[in-house]
Design a protein around this motif. Structure first.
Motif, PDB file in Angstrom:
ATOM      1  N   LEU A   1     -24.733 -46.161 -32.928  1.00 11.96           N
ATOM      2  CA  LEU A   1     -25.655 -47.282 -32.744  1.00 11.96           C
ATOM      3  C   LEU A   1     -26.083 -47.814 -34.105  1.00 11.96           C
ATOM      4  CD1 LEU A   1     -28.073 -46.043 -29.916  1.00 11.96           C
ATOM      5  CD2 LEU A   1     -26.102 -47.554 -29.687  1.00 11.96           C
ATOM      6  N   GLY A   2     -26.104 -49.137 -34.229  1.00 13.26           N
ATOM      7  CA  GLY A   2     -26.585 -49.752 -35.457  1.00 13.26           C
ATOM      8  C   GLY A   2     -28.050 -50.107 -35.349  1.00 13.26           C
ATOM      9  N   VAL A   3     -28.591 -50.647 -36.423  1.00 17.19           N
ATOM     10  CA  VAL A   3     -29.996 -51.066 -36.421  1.00 17.19           C
ATOM     11  C   VAL A   3     -30.140 -52.311 -35.550  1.00 17.19           C
ATOM     12  CG1 VAL A   3     -31.905 -51.858 -37.841  1.00 17.19           C
ATOM     13  CG2 VAL A   3     -30.335 -50.129 -38.727  1.00 17.19           C
ATOM     14  N   GLY A   4     -31.214 -52.371 -34.781  1.00 16.90           N
ATOM     15  CA  GLY A   4     -31.438 -53.514 -33.904  1.00 16.90           C
ATOM     16  C   GLY A   4     -31.596 -53.092 -32.462  1.00 16.90           C
ATOM     17  N   GLU A   5     -31.399 -54.046 -31.575  1.00 20.76           N
ATOM     18  CA  GLU A   5     -31.603 -53.788 -30.150  1.00 20.76           C
ATOM     19  C   GLU A   5     -30.282 -53.579 -29.445  1.00 20.76           C
ATOM     20  OE1 GLU A   5     -34.933 -55.739 -27.791  1.00 20.76           O
ATOM     21  OE2 GLU A   5     -33.156 -56.790 -27.049  1.00 20.76           O
ATOM     22  N   GLU A   6     -30.201 -52.519 -28.643  1.00 24.17           N
ATOM     23  CA  GLU A   6     -28.994 -52.182 -27.883  1.00 24.17           C
ATOM     24  C   GLU A   6     -29.362 -52.053 -26.410  1.00 24.17           C
ATOM     25  OE1 GLU A   6     -24.850 -51.223 -27.695  1.00 24.17           O
ATOM     26  OE2 GLU A   6     -26.038 -51.738 -29.467  1.00 24.17           O
TER      27      GLU A   6
ATOM     28  N   LEU B   1     -32.719 -50.101 -26.274  1.00 19.70           N
ATOM     29  CA  LEU B   1     -32.984 -49.123 -27.320  1.00 19.70           C
ATOM     30  C   LEU B   1     -33.069 -49.849 -28.666  1.00 19.70           C
ATOM     31  CD1 LEU B   1     -30.507 -46.274 -26.257  1.00 19.70           C
ATOM     32  CD2 LEU B   1     -32.885 -46.630 -25.546  1.00 19.70           C
ATOM     33  N   THR B   2     -34.015 -49.429 -29.494  1.00 13.48           N
ATOM     34  CA  THR B   2     -34.223 -50.098 -30.784  1.00 13.48           C
ATOM     35  C   THR B   2     -34.230 -49.080 -31.923  1.00 13.48           C
ATOM     36  OG1 THR B   2     -36.623 -49.978 -30.431  1.00 13.48           O
ATOM     37  CG2 THR B   2     -35.509 -52.006 -29.750  1.00 13.48           C
ATOM     38  N   PRO B   3     -33.036 -48.587 -32.319  1.00 15.20           N
ATOM     39  CA  PRO B   3     -32.983 -47.643 -33.441  1.00 15.20           C
ATOM     40  C   PRO B   3     -33.397 -48.315 -34.745  1.00 15.20           C
ATOM     41  CG  PRO B   3     -30.773 -48.306 -32.771  1.00 15.20           C
ATOM     42  CD  PRO B   3     -31.708 -48.855 -31.749  1.00 15.20           C
ATOM     43  N   GLU B   4     -34.092 -47.582 -35.585  1.00 11.28           N
ATOM     44  CA  GLU B   4     -34.580 -48.121 -36.853  1.00 11.28           C
ATOM     45  C   GLU B   4     -33.594 -47.892 -37.987  1.00 11.28           C
ATOM     46  OE1 GLU B   4     -38.374 -46.361 -37.463  1.00 11.28           O
ATOM     47  OE2 GLU B   4     -39.351 -47.484 -35.829  1.00 11.28           O
ATOM     48  N   GLU B   5     -32.530 -47.147 -37.733  1.00 14.19           N
ATOM     49  CA  GLU B   5     -31.487 -46.902 -38.721  1.00 14.19           C
ATOM     50  C   GLU B   5     -30.185 -46.582 -37.987  1.00 14.19           C
ATOM     51  OE1 GLU B   5     -31.742 -43.082 -40.808  1.00 14.19           O
ATOM     52  OE2 GLU B   5     -33.480 -42.616 -39.535  1.00 14.19           O
TER      53      GLU B   5
END
Length: 224
Positions: free
Chosen positions: A145-150, A117-121
């Motif tokens: 979730l933080g910004v980046g890849e999870e 998952l790649t949240p933008e914010e």
């Protein structure tokens, strides 16, 4: 005069590229040109000698045209070689597992399926929903979730703990932003390549086990 003959020669070289207007056996080569020039020199009017500048110009044009022809032939050979390499590369992709941007993925019963998952914010109360053609299968709470890849995984079980069969499933991921808005989360999923097609522009399109068609550019990772 050699100028007019040279001009006709240049035109004949240009027209020879069209098989409907001339045949290869009728194309004047360098030896023919020099033979014609020698004949003209031998039979020229002494009172009106041939202009050497025109001769040099015509000869230069002829050499340039022949060099262009050879270069075109080399490019065509390189293009055919490149197309052959692309076909071989495409064949090696079939059966490979790839990671692509999307929501549909192939799941194998008895094993876990991983996603990225790649949240933008930064998001709160992030949730992952797994669905099949029959509806929702599993809802998984991911927390913050933080910004980046999870990297997250699904163990292949539904909400009642039953093992799901192999097949194509879909995922939906979302979370709440700092402003309180519900935001979707981009996902990278795994699937197997069923077939590959080469497009007219040389690019490749992959058909995945999910039935989805994606460009080679969208592939994030290739596995065994």
């Amino acid at each position: 005069m050699i100028t007019t003959e040279g001009t006709d020669y240049v035109k004949s070289m240009q027209q020879s590229s069209n098989p409907s207007t001339s045949a290869p056996s009728n194309v004047m080569g360098q030896e023919d040109f020099l033979r014609l020039l020698t004949t003209q020199l031998q039979n020229q009017d002494p009172s009106k000698p041939m202009d050497p500048t025109s001769f040099v110009t015509d000869l230069t044009q002829m050499n340039q045209l022949e060099a262009t022809t050879r270069m075109n032939e080399s490019i065509m050979a390189m293009t055919k070689s490149f197309q052959g390499m692309q076909t071989m590369q495409a064949a090696t992709m079939i059966g490979k597992n790839v990671q692509v941007d999307g929501e549909d993925f192939s799941h194998t019963s008895g094993s876990a399926s991983q996603f990225r998952l790649t949240p933008e914010e930064p998001l709160e109360d992030a949730t992952l929903v797994i669905s099949s053609n029959n509806g929702m299968v599993r809802e998984i709470s991911l927390g913050s979730l933080g910004v980046g890849e999870e990297v997250v995984s699904w163990d292949g079980l539904d909400d009642q703990g039953n093992e799901m069969p192999s097949g194509v499933y879909s995922l939906t991921a979302y979370g709440t932003s700092a402003e309180g808005d519900l935001e979707s989360i981009n996902s990278v999923v795994a699937s197997q390549v069923s077939s590959v097609s080469i497009n007219d522009d040389g690019s490749m399109t992959l058909t995945l086990a999910t039935g989805e068609r994606v460009s080679m550019d969208s592939v994030r990772e290739i596995g065994g």
